[in-house]
Design an enzyme around this catalytic site. Sequence first.
Site, PDB file in Angstrom:
ATOM      1  CE1 TYR A  39      -3.567   2.654   0.600  1.00 20.07           C
ATOM      2  CE2 TYR A  39      -2.317   3.246   2.557  1.00 20.07           C
ATOM      3  CZ  TYR A  39      -3.317   3.518   1.647  1.00 20.07           C
ATOM      4  OH  TYR A  39      -4.077   4.657   1.783  1.00 20.07           O
ATOM      5  CD  GLU A  64      -8.316   7.552   4.851  1.00 22.26           C
ATOM      6  OE1 GLU A  64      -8.191   7.412   6.091  1.00 22.26           O
ATOM      7  OE2 GLU A  64      -7.398   7.273   4.057  1.00 22.26           O
ATOM      8  CD1 TRP A  69      -4.186   1.768   5.514  1.00 24.91           C
ATOM      9  CD2 TRP A  69      -6.238   2.617   5.637  1.00 24.91           C
ATOM     10  NE1 TRP A  69      -4.685   1.874   4.227  1.00 24.91           N
ATOM     11  CE2 TRP A  69      -5.943   2.396   4.279  1.00 24.91           C
ATOM     12  CE3 TRP A  69      -7.482   3.146   5.965  1.00 24.91           C
ATOM     13  CZ2 TRP A  69      -6.829   2.681   3.245  1.00 24.91           C
ATOM     14  CZ3 TRP A  69      -8.368   3.422   4.934  1.00 24.91           C
ATOM     15  CH2 TRP A  69      -8.044   3.199   3.597  1.00 24.91           C
TER      16      TRP A  69
END
Length: 193
Positions: free
Chosen positions: A28, A50, A58
């Site tokens: 990522y 988000e 995350w």
Amino acid sequence: MTSPGAVPGADGLPRCPWALSTEDYVKYHDEEWGRPVHGDDALYERLSLEAFQSGLSWLTILRRRAGFRAAFADFKIAAVAEFTETDAERLLGDAGIIRNRLKIEATLANARVLAQWAPGELDALIWSHAPEPEGRPVPRTLADVPAVTTESTALSKALKKRGLRFVGPTTAYALMQACGLVNDHLATCVSRA
């Protein structure tokens, strides 16, 4: 204890320290985080993810992204705007996503709002809040990376004024980082350039 700068990964290349704990993060970090994202549907997806991340790691979101995409019609605004209460209940039972009623309802409500906007309007609004890169200090350590900025606060206010939910200043700044509006790769990180 001082915050670390970029740290060598398994391949010897220096990266932002947060990216080194798993291969998912490395991928990522190297391929997505901080690279410009454009397009209303793509930005709606990032804004939604988000919001779901709020209060969570995350990594939790990243590992469920395929599930989120399947559950939310690949985050096509027009499709999600048509979701019904039956769809909302289905989503609450979907183990492939984060089953938080408020976040699900916000994601559906945001799609309904955005479906009324002109094509490119979300992209233009978000990118209008990108700060000028000149004069922005390059972060040397994680301690140099803010959680909120004047630009993210202004973006949050603009999105809320237009009827969007779950778009606080911290969420807005995470979006700005992830979508390349700001470059918060550390000064010696291989992805900085």
